[in-house]
Write an enzyme that holds these catalytic residues in place. Structure first.
Site, mmCIF file in Angstrom:
data_model
loop_
_atom_site.group_PDB
_atom_site.id
_atom_site.type_symbol
_atom_site.label_atom_id
_atom_site.label_comp_id
_atom_site.label_asym_id
_atom_site.label_seq_id
_atom_site.Cartn_x
_atom_site.Cartn_y
_atom_site.Cartn_z
ATOM 1 C CG HIS A 179 37.479 39.568 32.353
ATOM 2 N ND1 HIS A 179 38.391 40.322 33.070
ATOM 3 C CD2 HIS A 179 36.264 39.964 32.772
ATOM 4 C CE1 HIS A 179 37.738 41.119 33.901
ATOM 5 N NE2 HIS A 179 36.436 40.925 33.732
ATOM 6 N NE ARG A 195 43.165 27.343 37.006
ATOM 7 C CZ ARG A 195 41.894 27.207 37.371
ATOM 8 N NH1 ARG A 195 41.407 27.922 38.364
ATOM 9 N NH2 ARG A 195 41.120 26.361 36.758
ATOM 10 C CE LYS A 206 46.401 31.818 32.404
ATOM 11 N NZ LYS A 206 46.442 33.292 32.486
HETATM 12 C C1 26Q Z 1 32.659 29.988 32.976
HETATM 13 C C2 26Q Z 1 31.596 29.107 32.896
HETATM 14 C C3 26Q Z 1 31.519 28.022 33.748
HETATM 15 C C4 26Q Z 1 32.506 27.829 34.688
HETATM 16 C C5 26Q Z 1 33.556 28.702 34.781
HETATM 17 C C6 26Q Z 1 33.627 29.792 33.917
HETATM 18 C C7 26Q Z 1 34.760 30.716 34.007
HETATM 19 C C8 26Q Z 1 35.260 31.098 35.234
HETATM 20 C C9 26Q Z 1 36.340 31.947 35.340
HETATM 21 C C10 26Q Z 1 35.376 31.234 32.873
HETATM 22 C C11 26Q Z 1 36.430 32.098 32.983
HETATM 23 C C12 26Q Z 1 36.931 32.460 34.216
HETATM 24 C C13 26Q Z 1 38.071 33.350 34.407
HETATM 25 C C14 26Q Z 1 38.644 34.087 33.489
HETATM 26 C C15 26Q Z 1 39.793 34.922 33.797
HETATM 27 O O1 26Q Z 1 40.324 34.896 34.901
HETATM 28 N N1 26Q Z 1 40.268 35.747 32.857
HETATM 29 C C16 26Q Z 1 41.418 36.598 33.115
HETATM 30 O O2 26Q Z 1 40.936 37.860 33.562
HETATM 31 C C17 26Q Z 1 42.010 38.662 34.012
HETATM 32 C C18 26Q Z 1 41.414 39.937 34.591
HETATM 33 O O3 26Q Z 1 40.923 40.744 33.569
HETATM 34 C C19 26Q Z 1 42.969 38.951 32.879
HETATM 35 O O4 26Q Z 1 44.074 39.657 33.394
HETATM 36 C C20 26Q Z 1 43.449 37.652 32.237
HETATM 37 O O5 26Q Z 1 44.219 37.944 31.083
HETATM 38 C C21 26Q Z 1 42.262 36.787 31.873
HETATM 39 O O6 26Q Z 1 42.700 35.530 31.399
#
Ligand code: 26Q
Length: 819
Positions: A367, A559, A564
Site C-alpha cells: 500500500h 490524513r 497529500k
Molecule cells: C506501520 C508501522 C508502525 C505503525 C504504523 C504503521 C502503519 C499503519 C498504517 C503504516 C501505514 C499505515 C497505513 C497506510 C495506508 O493507509 N495506506 C493507504 O492505503 C490505501 C488503501 O490501499 C490507499 O488507497 C492509499 O493510497 C494508501 O496511502
C-alpha cells in the site's frame, strides 16, 4: 429531510415495526432493567442494537450451518487495522430493517437518527488501509464468499482529535469494546502466544535438526467475533478481533516463586499488547510493542487457520486448497515465518514442502511507495522477541540468495539488493522482502502503483519472479458510501434504476440516459443542495460557523501528510484571499472544508494543520470575505464524519504529488456522490479519469515520470518557480509577514522547506492548480452543465465497487469457488 436510507413502507413494514417494538420493550426491561419512562437514549441504543444483534446472529448461524455441509476454500484477511465505523445503521440496512426500525422507534416517541448518532465509531484503523479492509469484509459477506477478517481488538482506537486554538491535541479513544453489542467473546477458542526466550538445539534420531523454542513469556489471545452481515441478509462472515490476556499458567509460576508484585506487573505488561492502535507515521522502528502486536495477530490467526483446517481431515500439505491468507501490507508478514515454524517444527514437514505450502497459501498487498514507510525491524530486536522466527528468516534468506547468485553471479549488486537483511550499521529485516519471497502473489492497489512497484520499488524481485506481480485496483462498498451515507441520492437511483444497483454498481451506467433530462438534473441539484444544507447545520451546531449552501463546497478530507499536499490547497486559498482583499477582485463564492488527523509525532503535518486553521480564522473573520470565501477545518475526522461530508461535496481534492498516493479511496467515495475531482495523475485518479472522461476531471500538475526524473537528476529548484510566478511569490510572502499568527516565525520552517527543497513539488504545481480552479469556478457558474458532468461521472464509476475488487482477488489470487 431524511437522514437515513428508507425502505418502502407497507403493511409488512407495519407488522415488522410491531415486532421490533415488542422486542425493544423486552430488551429494555430484561436486559437493562429499565422502564421506558426512565430509559436514556443510550439505553434505547443498547436495546435496538440487541434487537438487531438477534437477527445478525441468526443469519450468521444459518451461514455457518449451510457452509458446514459444503466445505470450501476460505480467505483469511490479516490486517492490523479494520476501520469499521458504526454498525447499527449498516446492519439495519443490510437486513432491510431500516424502515420498520424507524417506525418502531417513532411509535415509542423516539427518533432513530438521534439514537443511532450515539453509537461510538469503531476506529480500529488509521485511514485508507484500514477502511479498505472494512470494505472488503463487507463485500465478501455480500457476495457470500467464505472469508474471515483477522485483526486486533484494541481497547483504544485511533486518538480523538481536539484543538487548542489552531493546534491539534490528541485524546484517548476508549470505545467500550468490552460492552459492544457487536462483539461475541469466544474464550473457548483462546490460544497461547509465546514470546522471547531462546532456541535449544537438538537433533532427531535420524539426524534431522529439531530445534525447540523455549519461550520466556506466554500470553493468551482471546477471540472476539464481530459478525459482518452481507447486504440482503443472506450471508454473514466474521471479523475476528483478538485481545491479549495474561496467561494464568505463567502467573502461577511467578506466584510460586514468591514474586507477588512481579506477577501483577506481568499482567499489566502483557495486557498492554492489545491496548492501543499505533498511529501511522509514528516512528515505529524499534518499537518493541508494535512488533509484538504484529506477531500476536499473526500467531492468533495462524492458530485459528490451522484449527479450522484440521477439521477437514486433509493432510497439512493441502493447506492451500482450503485456506488463502492475504497480508494487508507487511504488518502481518510474520505469518510467513510462523507458518514455516509450525509446518517444520510441529508438523515435521521437510523444508521444501513447507515452503511450497507457505507460498501457495500466502499473498501480499503493498500500500505504499514511500521508502520511509517500508517496515524494517532491527535484527537484534527480532532475535530477542522471536528467536526461532529469526532463525527461520535467516534460512529463507540463505536459500533465496543462493538462487539470486545462481541467476546473477556472485558479486552482482542485485544480490545484496534483494536480501531480506539490510546490512550496514544496525542490521534490519526488510519485511516487504520477506512478504514477497513468501507469497505467490504480490499486488499493488492501482495500475500506476503496481507499475511503480515493479519498476522502482523492487525491480530486482520483479526481474526474478515477474509472474507473481499483479494489480488489484481498490474499491469501496456502495452500501455504506452511497446507500447509507446519501439516502436522497440512493432513493433517486432506486426510482430510476430499481434497487439492484446496490449490489451491481455497474448498473449506474444506465443513469447516463438521463443526462439531457432537465427535470432529472434538477432533482440531482436539489439533492446536493439538501446535503449541503445538512452539513451546514452540522457545522453550525458543532462549531458555530455558518456555511453558505449556495457556495461551491470544496472538500479535502484525509490524513494530514506532506505528500497529500493539504499545503497546496491552503496556498491556493490564500491566493483567492489575496485576490479579494488586496486586488479587490470578485471571486465566485466558495467554502473550503478540511478534515483529517496528523500523527502525534509528525511535526510537519501538525504545522500544516496549524496554518490551515490560522488562515481559516483570518479569512472567516475578514468582513471583505463574507459571502465569498469561507474555510473550515472540522475536528476529529472519522468514518461517521466522512459519511456526513462526502454527500455534500461539489469538488473533491485529490492533489498528491504524482507517484506518491498508492491509490486513494476517498477519491472514489466523493466522485460516487457527485463531486467533480480536481486531481493529479496519481494512484486511482488516473483510472477514475479514464472512466469518467478527461472533460469531467480537472487534471493538473507534473506526471509521476516527470517528478521521478527531477528527483533523480536534482533539477528541481523551487525558488525559481516563486521567482517566475508573481501570484505564488505573493502567497508565499504572507506566510512570514505575521498575517495569520502574531508570531512571524510561526511558519518560517514551512516557508524554508517550500523555498529550499520542496520535496513534494508544491511550487512546481501551483500555477497549474490555480488554473484548474479558475476553470472549475467558471464551470460551476453553469449549474445545469455542472450537475450534468456530475451525473456523467456517477454513471461511469461502477468499476470502483469493492465487490469488483474482491471478486478479482477471489478469482485470481485466492481461487475461491463461486467467485
Ligand atoms: C506501520 C508501522 C508502525 C505503525 C504504523 C504503521 C502503519 C499503519 C498504517 C503504516 C501505514 C499505515 C497505513 C497506510 C495506508 O493507509 N495506506 C493507504 O492505503 C490505501 C488503501 O490501499 C490507499 O488507497 C492509499 O493510497 C494508501 O496511502
Amino acid at each position: 429531510m431524511p437522514d437515513l436510507p428508507r425502505n418502502a413502507s407497507s403493511d409488512q413494514t407495519v407488522r415488522e415495526a410491531a415486532v421490533i417494538q415488542q422486542e425493544l420493550a423486552s430488551e429494555l426491561k430484561y436486559r437493562l432493567a429499565r422502564t421506558p419512562e426512565r430509559a436514556t437514549e443510550d439505553d434505547w441504543l443498547v436495546a435496538i442494537c440487541m434487537v438487531v444483534r438477534r437477527r445478525v446472529i441468526t443469519a450468521l448461524l444459518a451461514t455457518q450451518h449451510r457452509r458446514q455441509a459444503n466445505p470450501a476454500k476460505k480467505v483469511y484477511y490479516l490486517s492490523m487495522e479494520f476501520l469499521v465505523g458504526r454498525s447499527l445503521v449498516s446492519n439495519l440496512l443490510s437486513l432491510g430493517m431500516l424502515e420498520p426500525a424507524r417506525m418502531a422507534m417513532a411509535n415509542l416517541g423516539l427518533d432513530l437518527e438521534r439514537i443511532a448518532d450515539r453509537e461510538h465509531d469503531a476506529a480500529l484503523g488509521n485511514g485508507g488501509l484500514g477502511r479498505l479492509a472494512a470494505c472488503f469484509v463487507e463485500s465478501l459477506a455480500t457476495m457470500d464468499l467464505p472469508g474471515m477478517g483477522c485483526g486486533i481488538k484494541y481497547d483504544y482506537g485511533l486518538f480523538r482529535q481536539e484543538f487548542d486554538g489552531p493546534a491539534q491535541v490528541e485524546r484517548a479513544d476508549f470505545w467500550g469494546s468490552d460492552h459492544s453489542p457487536w462483539l461475541i467473546e469466544r474464550a473457548d477458542e483462546s490460544c497461547i502466544v509465546n514470546l522471547y526466550g531462546h532456541v535449544e538445539e537438538s537433533h532427531a534420531a535420524d539426524g534431522a535438526y529439531r530445534p525447540a523454542w523455549i519461550p520466556g513469556n506466554t500470553l493468551l489471545g482471546i477471540p472476539h467475533d464481530m459478525p459482518i452481515i452481507g447486504y440482503g441478509g443472506r450471508a454473514a462472515n466474521l471479523l475476528r478481533l483478538y485481545s491479549a490476556r495474561a496467561s494464568e499458567v505463567l502467573e502461577m509460576g511467578v506466584f510460586n516463586a514468591g514474586d507477588y508484585v512481579g506477577a501483577v506487573q506481568h499482567q499489566i505488561s502483557t495486557e498492554t499488547i492489545s491496548k492501543v492502535l499505533y498511529p501511522s507515521d509514528e516512528p515505529s522502528q524499534g518499537r518493541e510493542l508494535r512488533l509484538i502486536q504484529e506477531y500476536f495477530l499473526t500467531a492468533c490467526a495462524m492458530n485459528d487457520i490451522l484449527r479450522e483446517f484440521s477439521e477437514s481431515g486433509l493432510p497439512i500439505e493441502k493447506l492451500h486448497t482450503r485456506a488463502a491468507i492475504q497480508l494487508n501490507d507487511t504488518h502481518p508478514t510474520l505469518v510467513i515465518a510462523e507458518l514455516m515454524r509450525l509446518l517444520v517444527d510441529h508438523h515435521k514437514l521437510p523444508w521444501d514442502v513447507a515452503w511450497s505450502v507457505t507460498q501457495a497459501t500466502c499473498s501480499y498487498t503493498n500500500h505504499t511507495l514511500l521508502p520511509e514507510a517500508l517496515e524494517r525491524w532491527p535484527v537484534d530486536l527480532m532475535t530477542r522477541v522471536l528467536p526461532r522466527h529469526m532463525q527461520i528468516i535467516y534460512e529463507i534468506n540463505a536459500r533465496m540468495l543462493r538462487m539470486a547468485r545462481a541467476r546473477w553471479g556472485d558479486g552482482d549488486p542485485r544480490v545484496a539488493a534483494v536480501s531480506l537483511i539490510e546490512e550496514g550499521g544496525t542490521r534490519h529485516v526488510r519485511m516487504a522482502h520477506l512478504a514477497i519471497v513468501g507469497s505467490h502473489s504480490i499486488n499493488g492497489v492501482a495500475q500506476l502503483h503496481t507499475e511503480l512497484i515493479k519498476q522502482s520499488l523492487v525491480p530486482h524481485f520483479h526481474e526474478l519472479m515477474p509472474e507473481r506481480f499483479n494489480n488489484k485496483t481498490n474499491g469501496i462498498t456502495p452500501r455504506r458510501w452511497l446507500a447509507q451515507a446519501n439516502p436522497p441520492l440512493a432513493a433517486l437511483f432506486d426510482d430510476t434504476l430499481g434497487p439492484q444497483w446496490v449490489v451491481e454498481l455497474e448498473r449506474l451506467r444506465e443513469l447516463a440516459r438521463h443526462q439531457d433530462d432537465p427535470a432529472f438534473i434538477e432533482r440531482l441539484a436539489r439533492i446536493k443542495l439538501a446535503n449541503k444544507e445538512r452539513l451546514a447545520r452540522h457545522v453550525h451546531g458543532s462549531m458555530g460557523v455558518l456555511l453558505d449552501p449556495a457556495s461551491l463546497y470544496d472538500v479535502q478530507i484525509k490524513r494530514i501528510h506532506e505528500y497529500k499536499r493539504q499545503l497546496l490547497h491552503i496556498l491556493h486559498i490564500i491566493h483567492l484571499y489575496l485576490r479579494i482583499v488586496d486586488h479587490g477582485e470578485d471571486v465566485a463564492p466558495r467554502t473550503h472544508v478540511f478534515a483529517g488527523k496528523a500523527a502525534p509525532g509528525y511535526a510537519a503535518a501538525k504545522r500544516i494543520i496549524h496554518l490551515i486553521r490560522s488562515v481559516a480564522r483570518t479569512i472567516n473573520g475578514d468582513p471583505r470575505c463574507r459571502g465569498r470565501l469561507n474555510v473550515v477545518f472540522l475536528p476529529d475526522y472519522k468514518v461517521t464524519l466522512a459519511e456526513r461530508i462526502i454527500p455534500a461535496a461539489d469538488v473533491s481534492e485529490q492533489i498528491s504529488t504524482a507517484g506518491t498516493e498508492a491509490s486513494g479511496t476517498g477519491n472514489m467515495k466523493l466522485a460516487l456522490n457527485g463531486a467533480l475531482t480536481v486531481g493529479t495523475l496519481d494512484g486511482a485518479n488516473i483510472e477514475i479519469r479514464e472512466c469518467v472522461g478527461p472533460e469531467n476531471f480537472y487534471a493538473f500538475g507534473l506526471l509521476a515520470e516527470e517528478v521521478g526524473a527531477m528527483r533523480r537528476d536534482g533539477s528541481y529548484h523551487p525558488a525559481q518557480y516563486a521567482a517566475r510566478s508573481p501570484a505564488l511569490a505573493e502567497v508565499l510572502g504572507t506566510l512570514i509577514d505575521g498575517r495569520y499568527d502574531s508570531d512571524r516565525e510561526q511558519y518560517r520552517l514551512l516557508y524554508d522547506e517550500l523555498m529550499g527543497r520542496d520535496h513534494y513539488f508544491h511550487l512546481a504545481d501551483f500555477d497549474a492548480y490555480a488554473q484548474a480552479h479558475r476553470t472549475i469556478a467558471q464551470d460551476f457558474n453553469d449549474r445545469r452543465a455542472w450537475h450534468r458532468k456530475a451525473l456523467h461521472c456517477m454513471a461511469h464509476l461502477g468499476h470502483f465497487s469493492s465487490d469488483r475488487t474482491v471478486r478479482e482477488y477471489a478469482r485470481e489470487i485466492w481461487k475461491l469457488e463461486g467467485a
